[in-house]
Design an enzyme around this catalytic site. Structure first.
Site, PDB file in Angstrom:
ATOM      1  N   GLU A 100       0.999  -1.573  -0.387  1.00 22.64           N
ATOM      2  CA  GLU A 100      -0.347   0.219   0.318  1.00 22.64           C
ATOM      3  C   GLU A 100       0.866   1.348   0.165  1.00 22.64           C
ATOM      4  OE1 GLU A 100      -2.473   1.676  -0.746  1.00 22.64           O
ATOM      5  OE2 GLU A 100      -3.793   1.618   0.849  1.00 22.64           O
ATOM      6  N   ASP A 101       0.053   2.504  -0.181  1.00 20.58           N
ATOM      7  CA  ASP A 101       1.180   3.372  -0.216  1.00 20.58           C
ATOM      8  C   ASP A 101       1.466   4.467   0.655  1.00 20.58           C
ATOM      9  OD1 ASP A 101      -1.543   4.292  -0.361  1.00 20.58           O
ATOM     10  OD2 ASP A 101      -1.556   5.251  -2.611  1.00 20.58           O
ATOM     11  N   ASP A 104      -3.046   6.088   7.325  1.00 19.25           N
ATOM     12  CA  ASP A 104      -3.143   7.150   7.793  1.00 19.25           C
ATOM     13  C   ASP A 104      -4.370   6.777   8.355  1.00 19.25           C
ATOM     14  OD1 ASP A 104      -4.958   9.793   7.882  1.00 19.25           O
ATOM     15  OD2 ASP A 104      -4.808  10.511   5.698  1.00 19.25           O
ATOM     16  N   LYS A 132       1.654   7.694   7.970  1.00 20.71           N
ATOM     17  CA  LYS A 132       1.513   8.845   8.781  1.00 20.71           C
ATOM     18  C   LYS A 132       0.673   8.676  10.521  1.00 20.71           C
ATOM     19  CE  LYS A 132      -0.918  11.922   5.427  1.00 20.71           C
ATOM     20  NZ  LYS A 132      -2.036  13.066   4.861  1.00 20.71           N
ATOM     21  N   PHE A 153      -0.165  16.469   3.346  1.00 21.78           N
ATOM     22  CA  PHE A 153      -0.586  16.029   2.663  1.00 21.78           C
ATOM     23  C   PHE A 153       0.267  15.476   1.318  1.00 21.78           C
ATOM     24  CE2 PHE A 153      -3.231  15.062  -1.134  1.00 21.78           C
ATOM     25  CZ  PHE A 153      -4.597  13.811  -0.889  1.00 21.78           C
ATOM     26  N   VAL A 154       0.899  14.063   1.336  1.00 18.71           N
ATOM     27  CA  VAL A 154       1.533  14.115  -0.189  1.00 18.71           C
ATOM     28  C   VAL A 154       1.111  13.268  -0.977  1.00 18.71           C
ATOM     29  CG1 VAL A 154       3.626  13.624   1.911  1.00 18.71           C
ATOM     30  CG2 VAL A 154       2.446  12.006   1.626  1.00 18.71           C
ATOM     31  N   ASP A 160      -2.114  10.600  -4.961  1.00 16.97           N
ATOM     32  CA  ASP A 160      -2.745  11.727  -5.658  1.00 16.97           C
ATOM     33  C   ASP A 160      -3.044  12.769  -4.985  1.00 16.97           C
ATOM     34  OD1 ASP A 160      -5.146  10.054  -4.664  1.00 16.97           O
ATOM     35  OD2 ASP A 160      -5.893  10.484  -5.916  1.00 16.97           O
TER      36      ASP A 160
END
Ligand code: IMP
Ligand code: MG
Length: 184
Positions: A100-101, A104, A132, A153-154, A160
């Site tokens: 996973e990217d 959060d 995060k 927010f990256v 995206d």
């Protein structure tokens, strides 16, 4: 949040690639005895990371993908996770490496990992590029973690904002106006 302007570089392309070398070495070692490794990417954010990571593994493996509910311009998820595209492969008896990217709140990965266990996976481990950690609302065990990031927010390297910026070769900060993690 605005999406005008260029993201500020937070993690360079070189730093990403170096860390992925390390993660791949760890994964290669840990799965040395596994016969049936299924690597599962979460569309779309994980594809750049998954591609770079898996090209570094020399063991046999199978790649599959699923997609959860889309982001729709929101910057937080609310604990409700919908599967939009399911896996092609059965999980029964397999060692699953979920890729996973970013984690959060943790709701997406908690739900997906529970689902994979329910479907009979032999083991499920989670590999995430970005954590995060200070935003977590529900506990998630991360076995392989690229970097911890603050509450900003990256975008880039797969991540995206409204489906844009995925092709940046680095991780950038799009919006610095969100609260930092300090003191939380
Ligand atoms: P969670 O369920 O709150 O852990 O949500 C994780 C998902 O939210 C990730 O898979 C991303 O799609 C998205 N997300 C969370 N933070 C960011 C970010 O900073 N940039 C881009 N996407 C994000
Ligand atoms: Mg995602």
């Amino acid at each position: 949040m605005t999406d005008s302007g260029n993201p500020r570089e937070l993690i360079s392309r070189e730093a990403l690639q170096r860390r992925i070398d390390e993660l791949a070495a760890e994964i290669e070692r840990d799965y040395a005895g596994s016969r049936d490794l299924l690597c599962v990417g979460v569309l779309k954010g994980s594809v750049f990371f998954l591609s770079d990571l898996l090209q570094r593994l020399s063991r046999p493996l199978v790649v599959d993908f699923f997609q959860t509910s889309s982001y729709r311009g929101e910057t937080t998820s609310h604990g409700e996770v919908r599967i939009r595209r399911d896996l092609d492969h059965s999980l029964a008896g397999r060692d699953v490496l979920l890729i996973e990217d970013i984690v959060d709140t943790g709701y997406t990965m908690r739900t997906i990992m529970a689902l994979m266990g329910f479907r009979g996976a032999r083991s499920v481990r989670l590999c995430v590029l970005l954590d995060k950690a200070c935003k977590r609302e529900t506990a998630v065990r991360i076995h392989y973690r690229g970097f911890e990031v603050d509450d900003v927010f990256v975008v880039g390297y797969g991540l995206d904002y409204n489906d844009r910026y995925r092709n940046l070769p680095y991780i950038g900060v799009l919006d610095e106006s969100t609260a930092g993690c300090q003191g939380q």
